[in-house]
Write a protein that holds these residues in place. Structure first.
Motif, PDB file in Angstrom:
ATOM      1  N   ILE A  23       0.857  -1.193   0.000  1.00 38.53           N
ATOM      2  CA  ILE A  23       0.000   0.000   0.000  1.00 38.53           C
ATOM      3  C   ILE A  23       0.888   1.236   0.000  1.00 38.53           C
ATOM      4  O   ILE A  23       1.781   1.385   0.835  1.00 38.53           O
ATOM      5  CB  ILE A  23      -0.918   0.043   1.237  1.00 38.53           C
ATOM      6  CG1 ILE A  23      -1.769  -1.222   1.337  1.00 38.53           C
ATOM      7  CG2 ILE A  23      -1.828   1.271   1.173  1.00 38.53           C
ATOM      8  CD1 ILE A  23      -2.631  -1.284   2.591  1.00 38.53           C
ATOM      9  N   LYS A  24       0.630   2.118  -0.953  1.00 42.23           N
ATOM     10  CA  LYS A  24       1.316   3.414  -1.014  1.00 42.23           C
ATOM     11  C   LYS A  24       0.253   4.507  -0.959  1.00 42.23           C
ATOM     12  O   LYS A  24      -0.760   4.424  -1.669  1.00 42.23           O
ATOM     13  CB  LYS A  24       2.124   3.553  -2.306  1.00 42.23           C
ATOM     14  CG  LYS A  24       3.249   2.547  -2.467  1.00 42.23           C
ATOM     15  CD  LYS A  24       3.944   2.728  -3.806  1.00 42.23           C
ATOM     16  CE  LYS A  24       5.033   1.689  -4.025  1.00 42.23           C
ATOM     17  NZ  LYS A  24       5.677   1.834  -5.358  1.00 42.23           N
ATOM     18  N   THR A  25       0.470   5.513  -0.147  1.00 42.12           N
ATOM     19  CA  THR A  25      -0.494   6.617  -0.061  1.00 42.12           C
ATOM     20  C   THR A  25       0.209   7.948  -0.285  1.00 42.12           C
ATOM     21  O   THR A  25       1.316   8.167   0.218  1.00 42.12           O
ATOM     22  CB  THR A  25      -1.201   6.640   1.308  1.00 42.12           C
ATOM     23  OG1 THR A  25      -0.260   6.962   2.340  1.00 42.12           O
ATOM     24  CG2 THR A  25      -1.835   5.299   1.624  1.00 42.12           C
ATOM     25  N   LEU A  26      -0.435   8.800  -1.036  1.00 45.61           N
ATOM     26  CA  LEU A  26       0.077  10.146  -1.320  1.00 45.61           C
ATOM     27  C   LEU A  26      -1.038  11.160  -1.074  1.00 45.61           C
ATOM     28  O   LEU A  26      -2.199  10.788  -0.880  1.00 45.61           O
ATOM     29  CB  LEU A  26       0.572  10.237  -2.770  1.00 45.61           C
ATOM     30  CG  LEU A  26       1.747   9.316  -3.145  1.00 45.61           C
ATOM     31  CD1 LEU A  26       1.989   9.376  -4.653  1.00 45.61           C
ATOM     32  CD2 LEU A  26       3.009   9.729  -2.394  1.00 45.61           C
ATOM     33  N   ASN A  27      -0.695  12.433  -1.117  1.00 47.98           N
ATOM     34  CA  ASN A  27      -1.698  13.460  -0.846  1.00 47.98           C
ATOM     35  C   ASN A  27      -2.674  13.626  -2.016  1.00 47.98           C
ATOM     36  O   ASN A  27      -2.309  13.527  -3.189  1.00 47.98           O
ATOM     37  CB  ASN A  27      -1.030  14.799  -0.531  1.00 47.98           C
ATOM     38  CG  ASN A  27      -0.146  15.295  -1.656  1.00 47.98           C
ATOM     39  OD1 ASN A  27       0.679  14.563  -2.172  1.00 47.98           O
ATOM     40  ND2 ASN A  27      -0.323  16.538  -2.041  1.00 47.98           N
ATOM     41  N   GLU A  56      -9.220   7.242   5.036  1.00 47.16           N
ATOM     42  CA  GLU A  56      -9.946   8.509   5.003  1.00 47.16           C
ATOM     43  C   GLU A  56      -9.731   9.365   3.754  1.00 47.16           C
ATOM     44  O   GLU A  56     -10.668   9.725   3.072  1.00 47.16           O
ATOM     45  CB  GLU A  56      -9.610   9.361   6.241  1.00 47.16           C
ATOM     46  CG  GLU A  56     -10.014   8.724   7.544  1.00 47.16           C
ATOM     47  CD  GLU A  56      -9.734   9.630   8.708  1.00 47.16           C
ATOM     48  OE1 GLU A  56     -10.283  10.759   8.730  1.00 47.16           O
ATOM     49  OE2 GLU A  56      -8.952   9.218   9.598  1.00 47.16           O
ATOM     50  N   ARG A  57      -8.472   9.722   3.470  1.00 48.54           N
ATOM     51  CA  ARG A  57      -8.232  10.645   2.353  1.00 48.54           C
ATOM     52  C   ARG A  57      -6.844  10.393   1.781  1.00 48.54           C
ATOM     53  O   ARG A  57      -5.950   9.913   2.455  1.00 48.54           O
ATOM     54  CB  ARG A  57      -8.358  12.092   2.850  1.00 48.54           C
ATOM     55  CG  ARG A  57      -8.405  13.132   1.745  1.00 48.54           C
ATOM     56  CD  ARG A  57      -9.062  14.419   2.240  1.00 48.54           C
ATOM     57  NE  ARG A  57      -8.277  15.108   3.241  1.00 48.54           N
ATOM     58  CZ  ARG A  57      -7.468  16.138   2.989  1.00 48.54           C
ATOM     59  NH1 ARG A  57      -7.329  16.579   1.765  1.00 48.54           N
ATOM     60  NH2 ARG A  57      -6.807  16.733   3.954  1.00 48.54           N
ATOM     61  N   GLY A  58      -6.678  10.727   0.513  1.00 50.02           N
ATOM     62  CA  GLY A  58      -5.384  10.568  -0.140  1.00 50.02           C
ATOM     63  C   GLY A  58      -5.493   9.659  -1.358  1.00 50.02           C
ATOM     64  O   GLY A  58      -6.523   9.027  -1.605  1.00 50.02           O
ATOM     65  N   LYS A  59      -4.420   9.607  -2.128  1.00 49.40           N
ATOM     66  CA  LYS A  59      -4.347   8.714  -3.281  1.00 49.40           C
ATOM     67  C   LYS A  59      -3.790   7.380  -2.779  1.00 49.40           C
ATOM     68  O   LYS A  59      -2.643   7.300  -2.336  1.00 49.40           O
ATOM     69  CB  LYS A  59      -3.442   9.304  -4.359  1.00 49.40           C
ATOM     70  CG  LYS A  59      -3.431   8.508  -5.656  1.00 49.40           C
ATOM     71  CD  LYS A  59      -2.543   9.187  -6.701  1.00 49.40           C
ATOM     72  CE  LYS A  59      -2.635   8.491  -8.044  1.00 49.40           C
ATOM     73  NZ  LYS A  59      -2.287   7.058  -7.977  1.00 49.40           N
ATOM     74  N   ILE A  60      -4.603   6.348  -2.816  1.00 45.47           N
ATOM     75  CA  ILE A  60      -4.242   5.049  -2.266  1.00 45.47           C
ATOM     76  C   ILE A  60      -3.970   4.060  -3.398  1.00 45.47           C
ATOM     77  O   ILE A  60      -4.869   3.748  -4.181  1.00 45.47           O
ATOM     78  CB  ILE A  60      -5.362   4.472  -1.371  1.00 45.47           C
ATOM     79  CG1 ILE A  60      -5.951   5.556  -0.449  1.00 45.47           C
ATOM     80  CG2 ILE A  60      -4.855   3.267  -0.602  1.00 45.47           C
ATOM     81  CD1 ILE A  60      -5.004   6.100   0.561  1.00 45.47           C
ATOM     82  N   ASP A  61      -2.745   3.585  -3.494  1.00 46.52           N
ATOM     83  CA  ASP A  61      -2.398   2.540  -4.458  1.00 46.52           C
ATOM     84  C   ASP A  61      -2.255   1.225  -3.697  1.00 46.52           C
ATOM     85  O   ASP A  61      -1.321   1.057  -2.897  1.00 46.52           O
ATOM     86  CB  ASP A  61      -1.078   2.869  -5.180  1.00 46.52           C
ATOM     87  CG  ASP A  61      -1.267   3.936  -6.242  1.00 46.52           C
ATOM     88  OD1 ASP A  61      -2.376   4.025  -6.789  1.00 46.52           O
ATOM     89  OD2 ASP A  61      -0.312   4.685  -6.512  1.00 46.52           O
ATOM     90  N   PHE A  62      -3.181   0.306  -3.966  1.00 48.82           N
ATOM     91  CA  PHE A  62      -3.175  -0.990  -3.284  1.00 48.82           C
ATOM     92  C   PHE A  62      -2.856  -2.093  -4.287  1.00 48.82           C
ATOM     93  O   PHE A  62      -3.480  -2.184  -5.343  1.00 48.82           O
ATOM     94  CB  PHE A  62      -4.547  -1.263  -2.652  1.00 48.82           C
ATOM     95  CG  PHE A  62      -4.677  -2.632  -2.039  1.00 48.82           C
ATOM     96  CD1 PHE A  62      -4.375  -2.840  -0.709  1.00 48.82           C
ATOM     97  CD2 PHE A  62      -5.096  -3.720  -2.807  1.00 48.82           C
ATOM     98  CE1 PHE A  62      -4.480  -4.116  -0.139  1.00 48.82           C
ATOM     99  CE2 PHE A  62      -5.206  -4.987  -2.255  1.00 48.82           C
ATOM    100  CZ  PHE A  62      -4.899  -5.188  -0.915  1.00 48.82           C
ATOM    101  N   THR A  63      -1.872  -2.906  -3.960  1.00 54.88           N
ATOM    102  CA  THR A  63      -1.491  -4.022  -4.830  1.00 54.88           C
ATOM    103  C   THR A  63      -1.410  -5.306  -4.016  1.00 54.88           C
ATOM    104  O   THR A  63      -0.750  -5.345  -2.967  1.00 54.88           O
ATOM    105  CB  THR A  63      -0.131  -3.769  -5.499  1.00 54.88           C
ATOM    106  OG1 THR A  63      -0.172  -2.530  -6.210  1.00 54.88           O
ATOM    107  CG2 THR A  63       0.202  -4.886  -6.484  1.00 54.88           C
TER     108      THR A  63
END
Length: 286
Positions: A23-27, A56-63
């Motif tokens: 999981i990577k999260t960005l604003n 909650e919030r952010g750009k979530i990349d799930f692999t």
């Protein structure tokens, strides 16, 4: 206070396969979730997204990837991927377009990961994957909290400087009034005009009221206090802090436009600079 930037990678053996959750999260202004999963887990997409809503919030990349214990990848159809590439590359070339990123686009297509041998996984296996995903989400939350603490320290540094400069303003206000009074008298003297002292004092008071910055100082102080107070909350506060900084900026700008004093204007410039440094990082706050 939490950052929107986070990362987690959890790998575990489950049956005859090794599952890796990343999981990577960005604003981002909203919650934007992208999910990449094996074909046999396609029906779990909604459930995975529901779990990720915790962030909650952010750009979530799930692999979520699956690999056989013997090291071979599962679910990847090389022939389909190759066919797409062989068909699209000449088309890109004919248009004079770069093929950079073409393979990444192809790998996002679900049929590339299709495999007729894939079957629905057992409930016991899925429950273990769920626990793995929850662990990854917890790790992301921890990294967000850690990043948030770093940003909070930085914000306190900048808001403390704004406070320090605001506290220095009053020492120049008496001098500011004297300067304005002397300036008006000099202007009248140059005109050779004799004025009634009582009338002069009345006009001076009216003029100085227009330049009074007491309300701006009081409101700015309240905004500073409110900003500090909200930084200690555990809830999502990024948007609220952004609104508070807008209000702080409004008071600082008004103070600068009404200052008519070199030293106060210098203080205003420093306060505006520190506020901009806060705004630059606010986009990363959850």
């Amino acid at each position: 206070m939490k950052s929107m930037t986070g990362f987690a990678k959890i790998q575990q053996e489950n049956g005859t396969s090794i599952y890796t959750v990343e999981i990577k999260t960005l604003n981002s202004k909203q919650l934007d979730i992208m999910v990449k999963i094996p074909t046999d887990l396609r029906d779990k997409d909604l459930e995975i997204r529901t779990m990720l809503n915790r962030l909650e919030r952010g750009k979530i990349d799930f692999t979520l990837t699956k690999e056989n214990i013997d090291g071979s990848a599962t679910g990847f159809n090389k022939e389909i991927a190759k066919a797409y590439y062989n068909e699209l590359k000449p088309f890109y070339d004919s248009l004079g377009q770069s093929t950079t990123g073409l393979m990444d686009s192809i790998l996002r297509r679900p049929e590339v990961w299709d495999n007729s041998q894939d079957t629905a996984i057992a409930d016991e296996t899925w429950q273990k994957i769920v626990a793995q995903i929850q662990k990854a989400i917890n790790t992301v939350d921890e990294t967000r909290t850690h990043e948030g603490e770093i940003l909070k320290t930085d914000f306190y540094k900048h808001v403390d400087i704004i406070q320090q400069k605001l506290d220095l303003v009053p020492q120049y206000e008496a001098e500011r009034i004297t300067q304005q009074k002397d300036r008006l008298r000099k202007s009248l003297a140059e005109l050779g005009t004799t004025v009634d002292e009582n009338r002069f004092e009345q006009e001076l008071i009216y003029y100085l009221e227009k330049l009074d910055i007491t309300e701006e100082k009081v409101r700015l102080q309240k905004h500073i206090d409110y900003f500090r107070e909200n930084m200690e909350l555990s809830e999502s506060i990024g948007k609220k802090l952004a609104f508070i900084t807008q209000e702080m900026g409004r008071e600082i700008n008004t103070m600068g436009s009404k200052a008519n004093h070199t030293e106060i204007q210098k203080l205003v410039v420093i306060m505006k600079d520190e506020l901009e440094k806060i705004k630059e990082q606010l986009g990363n706050i959850l």
